[in-house]
Design a protein around this motif. Structure first.
Motif, short mmCIF file in Angstrom:
data_model
loop_
_atom_site.label_atom_id
_atom_site.label_comp_id
_atom_site.label_asym_id
_atom_site.label_seq_id
_atom_site.Cartn_x
_atom_site.Cartn_y
_atom_site.Cartn_z
N SER A 1 9.35 -2.31 -6.92
CA SER A 1 8.98 -3.36 -5.97
C SER A 1 10.17 -4.23 -5.60
CB SER A 1 7.88 -4.23 -6.57
OG SER A 1 7.61 -5.34 -5.73
N SER B 1 0.23 -0.88 -11.59
CA SER B 1 1.62 -0.45 -11.47
C SER B 1 2.07 0.35 -12.69
CB SER B 1 2.55 -1.64 -11.27
OG SER B 1 2.59 -2.45 -12.43
N ASP C 1 4.95 -3.59 -4.68
CA ASP C 1 4.05 -3.80 -5.82
C ASP C 1 4.01 -2.63 -6.79
OD1 ASP C 1 3.32 -6.27 -4.67
OD2 ASP C 1 1.77 -5.29 -3.46
N TRP C 2 5.03 -1.76 -6.75
CA TRP C 2 5.05 -0.57 -7.60
C TRP C 2 3.79 0.30 -7.39
CZ3 TRP C 2 9.17 0.56 -10.84
CH2 TRP C 2 10.06 -0.48 -11.15
N ASP C 3 3.22 0.26 -6.23
CA ASP C 3 1.92 0.89 -5.97
C ASP C 3 2.07 2.41 -5.84
OD1 ASP C 3 -0.62 1.60 -5.20
OD2 ASP C 3 -0.56 0.61 -3.25
#
Length: 364
Positions: free
Chosen positions: A173, A48, A209-211
């Motif tokens: 997220s 992330s 998930d800040w993906d």
């Protein structure tokens, strides 16, 4: 996964006494005078944001080594089961203090509650665990971070002379309380502009998930949905900013659409130097790591520090003793401040085609 604690010095053992609880729900840690301080730290992931491994781990290690305490820093790599397993290992191996960056409040609360039941003191690092029982919370003023992002985007749009811009949001997220705080900050700047008609609110998505990969997919959908009519992107961190930039590049729009960020990571700073990202927010992680390490070592000694600040847990209503640090807005003209602070390696930042861009930005 490395088990046990790394002994960094045979001296400097911290005797621990009775820990005075912090807050109504905090644990009281009892330890014998011959008990060694053992500090466990669980970082969330390395995808992330690069900061967790390149900055937080480094600065925490330096602080613990300087104090001569035993420590173990592990990364859960966004795996909730691994997060709980690591915590169990650390408690079993004699942790006297456990510092966590939660993956979500549910998993974080379970870990904090178990540590409390075992007499292990706890600190929420960077992210507040909602409904949790940590004695302390150490972070930046996260609403202030978001406010700087909103102000930065507004300045970049004004500098480009964009009239009635359509703004897309790539939020962090949905399981991260910090993402909620960042959004509250940038909404405080941008919502009045939406309400007045000065700006138009475009599509908005929270990125699990800040993906960055999911962020890129979501932003591509936004661009298609609007027929390419996006004039500014409020990206909650540099990773998501880079995801948006990758899509803008494919559409030959990079540099034309201001994109925000946060973390001042290497890639984000290079994007700023290249003109593809308009700003980032620098959080001096060394200050955060040093503050958290100081509290962890004090707790291990059986001392209770008065931080002079509290943060209200919106779920439990508990006032959590806190240390909140101030963030800094970074544009191209002051990227050099991040380099001067030692946060990024100048040689890596300025390699190859970035050498001239660094020179032009006064980075020497």
């Amino acid at each position: 996964m490395r088990k046990g604690f790394l002994t960094v010095a045979a001296v400097g053992l911290l005797a621990t006494g009775s820990l005075t609880a912090c807050g109504d729900d905090s644990a009281g840690t009892e330890a014998g005078s011959d008990t060694k301080a053992k500090i466990g730290v669980i970082l969330p992931d390395s995808k992330s944001s690069a900061r967790w491994e390149t900055a937080d781990r480094r600065f925490l290690e330096e602080a613990f080594k300087a104090a001569g305490v035993e420590y173990d820093i592990q990364n859960a790599q966004n795996d909730k089961n691994a997060f709980q397993t690591i915590a169990d290992q650390m408690i079993t191996n004699g942790a006297t203090v456990l510092m966590i960056v939660n993956l979500d409040s549910g998993t974080g609360k379970a870990v904090l509650d178990k540590a409390k039941s075992q007499g292990v003191a706890t600190i929420d690092y960077d992210r507040l665990t909602l409904g949790g029982s940590a004695e302390y919370y150490v972070s930046f003023d996260n609403e202030a971070v978001g406010k700087l992002q909103g102000e930065g985007l507004s300045k970049c749009l004004a500098d480009q002379g964009v009239q009635k811009p359509t703004i897309a949001y790539l939020n962090g997220s949905p399981t991260d309380n910090n993402a909620t705080l960042f959004k509250a900050g940038y909404d405080s700047v941008l919502k009045p502009k939406f309400d007045s008609g000065e700006y138009t609110k475009g599509p908005e998505q929270s990125v699990p998930d800040w993906d960055p990969a999911q962020g890129a997919t979501l932003f591509e959908q936004m661009l298609t949905q609007t027929g390419g009519k996006i004039d500014g992107v409020l990206s909650a961190n540099d990773g998501l900013g880079n995801a948006a930039i990758s899509v803008l590049k494919k559409n030959k729009l990079n540099g034309k659409v201001p994109v925000t960020g946060q973390d001042a990571d290497l890639q984000g700073l290079q994007n700023i130097l290249a003109g593809d990202q308009c700003m980032t927010v620098y959080k001096a992680v060394k200050q955060e790591a040093d503050a958290a390490a100081e509290l962890a070592i004090s707790i291990a000694k059986g001392e209770r520090k008065d931080t002079g600040q509290t943060v209200k847990d919106p779920e439990s209503g508990r006032d959590v003793p806190a240390r909140l640090l101030e963030p800094k807005l970074i544009y191209k003209e002051n990227v050099k401040d991040v380099v001067a602070d030692g946060y990024v390696d100048k040689a890596k930042l300025c390699e190859g085609s970035f050498a001239k861009l660094c020179a032009d930005a006064g980075i020497s």
